[in-house]
Design an enzyme around this catalytic site. Sequence first.
Site, mmCIF file in Angstrom:
data_model
loop_
_atom_site.group_PDB
_atom_site.id
_atom_site.type_symbol
_atom_site.label_atom_id
_atom_site.label_comp_id
_atom_site.label_asym_id
_atom_site.label_seq_id
_atom_site.Cartn_x
_atom_site.Cartn_y
_atom_site.Cartn_z
ATOM 1 N N CYS A 98 0.791 -1.223 0.000
ATOM 2 C CA CYS A 98 0.000 0.000 0.000
ATOM 3 C C CYS A 98 0.828 1.280 0.000
ATOM 4 O O CYS A 98 0.270 2.361 0.026
ATOM 5 C CB CYS A 98 -0.912 0.006 1.220
ATOM 6 S SG CYS A 98 -0.013 -0.146 2.785
ATOM 7 N N GLN A 99 2.162 1.179 -0.014
ATOM 8 C CA GLN A 99 2.973 2.392 0.120
ATOM 9 C C GLN A 99 2.663 3.421 -0.958
ATOM 10 O O GLN A 99 2.690 4.628 -0.714
ATOM 11 C CB GLN A 99 4.468 2.044 0.077
ATOM 12 C CG GLN A 99 4.934 1.151 1.216
ATOM 13 C CD GLN A 99 4.900 -0.317 0.828
ATOM 14 O OE1 GLN A 99 4.040 -0.745 0.073
ATOM 15 N NE2 GLN A 99 5.837 -1.085 1.347
#
EC number: 2.1.1.37
Length: 529
Positions: free
Chosen positions: A128-129
């Site tokens: 999800c970065q």
Amino acid sequence: MPFSVIDLFAGPGGLAEGFSSLVDENNQRVFKIRLSIEKDAHAHQTLTLRSFLRQFPKGEFPEEYYLFLKEKTDIRDLYKQYPAEYHEASREAWQATLGQTPEKEIDGRISECIGNEKNWVLIGGPPCQAYSMAGRSRVGGIFEEDHRVHLYKEYLRIIARHQPSVFVMENVKGLLSAELNGEKIFSKIIEDLRRPGHVFPGSESQDYRIYSLVTHDIRSDSDYLIKSEMYGIPQKRHRVILLGVRGDIDMSPDILRTKRKTDLKSVIGGLPPVRSGLYREFVSSEIVPDGTGFKKKRVYKNLTDSYADWSERVLKYTGELVSSFEKQKVDVDFNPVYPQSTGEEYLKISTDTISPAHPHYNWYHDSRLDGVVHHSSRGHLTQDLKRYLFASLYTRIFHKFPRMADYRKFGEDLLPDHENAESGKFNDRFRVQVPDEPATTVTSHISKDGHYFIHYDPGQCRSLTVREAARIQTFPDNYFFCGSRTQQFHQVGNAVPPMLAGQISVIVSDLLNRINANHQLELWTTGEN
């Protein structure tokens, strides 16, 4: 037979721990994790160890495991004692990289695990970065060439190819506002998950219905957001979690039931007090050329930790800060008892570290574990010790953590040596966790420094330990994270809270049981049973 689960982008196993914790009236696990896929070597080691333990009946871990936790035996010796269980764990926990490992190999492993089962579950959280607001701020947005933007399609491809009855997909809150080329990414992901066969036409996949876990009446994208503190998790962790149901299943899932909020002190306050360690001291800085321009070079002095030196410094800082508060006409009621120990990887104890009356006591507690695992503190920069001490004192007095203007107000030396310290971007640079509220979100950033995770007790003058972070994330106390302390922090910060996953597993179990009951009824009705 338990329902089979495939776990993608598994991390250290937060989702899997929650699902495998659910048992029936005979204390048999309702879900069986058949395969966990994770690329990180240390998280994979953690997954393998936890899978190994799941080969034993719930609550009946082998005695050799506790010897391992107490550092009296090696993990290899543990596995040698139980070769069959280790072999099964090695099959379940697979170190592979979705998007790089050949699809044929991945599909083969999944097909082998699922066999002819129709009702099984896919779980996981694609990285999800790229979507997180912090990540977007660092790099200036979201870019097509960032492969992480498209990793959800690896999850989607497996849905299309293998068609689970139910899937659970987790991601960050930032996904709701993320845009790529002017298009909302979340809307695109929802549409793809509803019609995976349109993205992968060769799969001939059925469509899926996408449900919220917090409301039956979806009116906006934010209805897919789960605020963990509303469900008893001692943390204000807000995550998007989607529940998908295959189109041929004419049933809807239930939603999560809100619970009483759990404050931070109730879950970490009983852990043994430990002090921070001395690491190094900031000496000076200067502007130097770096080939393309100029940069600030900082000079530090390395220190050898000892309680005598630590306590001398902290006592000095305490006197200076109390004087600063008094000059601002603020009373400070502070009579600290400084702990001498910086903690241990295994710290033996003789009493419970969480109240038996606590609603989560049975979740955390293991009666066979007479110690605390992963409870050692970091060493800190001496100037940060003073900032941590100030921040925890300020929070105790004003019930909120200080902003950069407050640091300047109470002492110029409290400001960090950073050109943008007072720009507004660093206002929450040092964040104390307030004891009578759920903690703020534990993220993987905790592996880099502890500035966002300062303990509320000024006498300990430190950031959180791995075990405290794990408690906030609701990992059981007997959960061991492999690797260095930095790697342990990284795993804890990246995980889904197992207790929240356990609540989701109840919803999924209920749905699958209704599906099976309906199927049995159809067979009886047609005379095929």
